[in-house]
Design an enzyme around this catalytic site. Structure first.
Site, mmCIF file in Angstrom:
data_model
loop_
_atom_site.group_PDB
_atom_site.id
_atom_site.type_symbol
_atom_site.label_atom_id
_atom_site.label_comp_id
_atom_site.label_asym_id
_atom_site.label_seq_id
_atom_site.Cartn_x
_atom_site.Cartn_y
_atom_site.Cartn_z
ATOM 1 N N GLN A 1 31.138 -53.592 -12.914
ATOM 2 C CA GLN A 1 29.976 -54.287 -12.431
ATOM 3 C C GLN A 1 28.726 -53.465 -12.746
ATOM 4 O O GLN A 1 28.852 -52.323 -13.145
ATOM 5 C CB GLN A 1 30.081 -54.508 -10.932
ATOM 6 C CG GLN A 1 31.286 -55.371 -10.544
ATOM 7 C CD GLN A 1 31.237 -55.831 -9.083
ATOM 8 O OE1 GLN A 1 30.277 -55.598 -8.371
ATOM 9 N NE2 GLN A 1 32.304 -56.488 -8.647
ATOM 10 N N ASN B 1 35.999 -68.401 -7.465
ATOM 11 C CA ASN B 1 36.392 -67.168 -8.165
ATOM 12 C C ASN B 1 37.838 -66.828 -7.817
ATOM 13 O O ASN B 1 38.238 -66.920 -6.648
ATOM 14 C CB ASN B 1 35.486 -66.016 -7.709
ATOM 15 C CG ASN B 1 35.987 -64.659 -8.184
ATOM 16 O OD1 ASN B 1 35.859 -64.312 -9.353
ATOM 17 N ND2 ASN B 1 36.591 -63.890 -7.267
ATOM 18 N N GLU B 2 38.609 -66.462 -8.813
ATOM 19 C CA GLU B 2 40.013 -66.050 -8.613
ATOM 20 C C GLU B 2 40.686 -66.947 -7.581
ATOM 21 O O GLU B 2 41.168 -66.484 -6.539
ATOM 22 C CB GLU B 2 40.103 -64.552 -8.259
ATOM 23 C CG GLU B 2 39.598 -63.687 -9.406
ATOM 24 C CD GLU B 2 39.969 -62.206 -9.334
ATOM 25 O OE1 GLU B 2 40.462 -61.753 -8.281
ATOM 26 O OE2 GLU B 2 39.770 -61.518 -10.353
ATOM 27 N N GLU C 1 35.003 -61.274 -15.798
ATOM 28 C CA GLU C 1 35.219 -59.932 -15.223
ATOM 29 C C GLU C 1 36.065 -59.136 -16.194
ATOM 30 O O GLU C 1 37.174 -59.554 -16.538
ATOM 31 C CB GLU C 1 35.913 -60.011 -13.852
ATOM 32 C CG GLU C 1 34.994 -60.533 -12.764
ATOM 33 C CD GLU C 1 35.592 -60.504 -11.364
ATOM 34 O OE1 GLU C 1 36.421 -59.619 -11.090
ATOM 35 O OE2 GLU C 1 35.221 -61.377 -10.555
HETATM 36 O O1 AHR Z 1 35.242 -56.795 -9.365
HETATM 37 C C1 AHR Z 1 35.982 -56.531 -8.226
HETATM 38 C C2 AHR Z 1 36.890 -57.680 -7.844
HETATM 39 O O2 AHR Z 1 37.864 -57.847 -8.827
HETATM 40 C C3 AHR Z 1 36.260 -59.037 -7.742
HETATM 41 O O3 AHR Z 1 35.676 -59.262 -6.509
HETATM 42 C C4 AHR Z 1 37.406 -59.949 -7.946
HETATM 43 O O4 AHR Z 1 37.029 -61.181 -8.529
HETATM 44 C C5 AHR Z 1 38.357 -59.160 -8.813
HETATM 45 O O5 AHR Z 1 39.636 -59.139 -8.306
#
Ligand code: AHR
Length: 516
Positions: A369, A197-198, A321
């Site tokens: 989320q 992720n990222e 996201e």
């Molecule tokens: O959703 C919050 C954060 O935002 C996540 O952990 C990350 O992937 C993004 O920077």
């Protein structure tokens, strides 16, 4: 003043006049089914649950011994609300948390599990009582596909491959044996996997050239020569307009190793000062709407790059996201708890229309989320739970899940503030297997209604019904004292006459029409 400047001024005055007139005029839209129109993947209505703040612990998961009614520790009221929402997929365990997470710490007897310090989100110590079985069983209860984001940043290829074997292997293998010892005979068959992720940030601060190679290595050990398990492998994607990231991934990762490229985009005022969740100004509302509408430009440009390497659209853009991100009022800023107002309902409506209209490229998306974090659909406080305006929009839009897109093209009236303007109205439409047509309209203008005339002659419509979500003030929200202040109600402000559907879309509203 020079001649050129006068001409420019006259054109500007003319355009402004034109805009204010068109805001009062009826906007003409034509809807016609197209033979080759894409299906809107239900997975663009996905959600995201990270170990962050009160999303998992004291959100979804209250523990088996809680006085709050629960099933295996997960709140029953949340399970019911998410079932109603028809969540197609749920991404877990992060986010940034994913690249710190070691899945073996979250299996086996709960009292024997080691702790983990949640380094990105406030440094809290977690007891790993919510782990792989808890999450995958929850997905089964929700009838949602799990989307596991695996640890690449601080994990190993072996750890990743073993997680896959643990959750997916039906035969004899060390990990399948361990799963059975932990009480689960049959595999869960997890299809959707994020490879980190990222990776440009919390996932390892990698350059795309380096990550592309790391990705190739991980993907090699996920499955066999032909990916006969049909895994959907998602490469960690770009941050908003980082087009170079997408270019390098598409160029350097062989097509047989990848099924999706991710993209993250949040509606943020300024990363150093995100502004309030509730008492935002008109200008801040405008800027957040600008950020929401920008999703269309981002998808357009990332898609153009993807098209160079994948003209057939075999690789999906996975917006795993998205949502609004503000400074909530919680004392601990690391928990990312924020209130969800009508502003968020507008972000949701606009974004989902964009995803629908990009159905041929965007196949998966995850709102950030689900519970108590960022643009949540559910908020909890002790034993109380409420559904946010965003929840209602997502639910109203469910009608588009797996339906066929009806392309829409029109020129929107403008929403203008302080000399700047944005399209006020956004629309998407689809028809399902029963040939019911659904039209979603959003009017982000907080002060003006807009009249839209849709030519539906080609669709042979006889009956129309609708729902609307609106409120008089963009700052309105559902509170624990007044949890039903904002909820969808029947919508009647339309007329069907001679193949034309004339709709008055209220200021600050989301309308979904069903036409048969
Ligand atoms: O959703 C919050 C954060 O935002 C996540 O952990 C990350 O992937 C993004 O920077």
């Amino acid at each position: 003043m020079k001649k050129n400047s006068i001409t420019t001024l006259l054109i500007a005055v003319f355009l402004c006049l034109g805009q204010s007139l068109s805001a009062q005029n009826t906007v003409e839209v034509k809807l016609t089914k197209q033979e080759d129109a894409p299906q809107i993947s239900k997975h663009i209505y996905g959600h995201f649950a990270e170990h962050l703040g009160r999303c998992i612990y004291d959100g979804f998961y209250v523990g088996e011994d809680s006085s709050i009614p629960n099933t295996n520790g997960v709140r029953n009221d949340i399970i019911e609300a998410l079932k109603e929402l028809q969540v197609p997929n749920l991404r877990w365990p992060g986010g940034c948390f994913a690249d710190t997470y070691h899945w073996k710490d979250g299996i086996g007897p709960k009292e024997d599990r080691p702790t983990i310090v949640n380094q990105w989100w406030g440094g809290s110590t977690e007891d790993n009582s919510f782990g792989t079985h808890d999450f995958l069983n929850l997905c089964e209860a929700l009838n949602a596909e799990p989307y596991l984001a695996a640890n690449v940043g601080s994990g190993t290829v072996q750890e990743f491959a073993e997680w896959l074997q643990y959750v997916n292997h039906d035969g004899i293998s060390p990990m399948a044996k361990l799963r059975r010892e932990n009480g689960r005979e049959k595999p869960w068959n997890v299809r959707i996997w994020g490879v980190g992720n990222e990776m440009w940030g919390c996932g390892g601060n990698m350059r795309p050239e380096y990550y592309a190679d790391v990705y190739r290595k991980y993907a090699t050990f996920m499955t066999d020569w032909t990916n006969s398990n049909a895994l959907f492998r998602v490469a960690s994607g770009a941050n908003s307009e980082d087009y170079h990231w997408t270019e390098v991934l598409m160029r350097d990762i062989p097509k047989n190793l990848i099924d999706g490229v991710a993209l993250h985009h949040y509606c943020v005022l300024d990363w150093g000062d995100k502004g309030p969740d509730k008492s935002f100004t008109d200008a801040q509302y405008f800027k957040i709407m600008q950020e929401a509408i920008k999703m269309d430009e981002l998808i357009t440009k990332h898609t153009a790059i993807m098209d160079k390497y994948d003209a057939e659209h075999e690789i999906a853009l996975v917006v795993d996201e998205w949502g609004g991100w503000y400074d909530g009022e919680a004392k601990d800023k690391g928990v990312l708890y924020q209130q969800n107002t009508m502003r968020d309902a507008m972000i949701a409506g606009v974004t989902l229309n964009i995803f629908n209209n990009w159905a041929d490229r965007v196949k998966v998306a995850n709102l950030a989320q689900t519970v108590n974090v960022l643009q949540a659909v559910i908020l909890t406080e002790g034993n109380k739970m409420l559904l946010t305006p965003t929840y209602h929009v997502m639910k109203m839009y469910n009608v588009h899940q797996d339906a066929t897109l009806i392309p829409v093209s029109f020129t929107s009236p403008q929403y203008t503030l302080d000399g700047q303007s944005l399209p006020a109205v956004s629309i998407s439409a689809s028809y399902n297997e029963a040939n019911e047509k659904h039209i979603s309209l959003v009017n982000i203008d907080p002060t003006k209604e807009h009249t839209i005339s849709i030519d539906v002659d080609a669709l042979k419509i006889k009956n129309v019904s609708g729902m609307v979500l609106t409120s008089s003030d963009v700052h309105d929200y559902n509170s624990f004292d007044n949890p039903n202040k904002i909820a969808p109600v029947a919508f009647k402000d339309f007329k069907l006459k001679k193949g034309k559907l004339q709709i008055t879309v209220p200021a600050l509203s989301v309308v979904v029409l069903e036409a048969k």
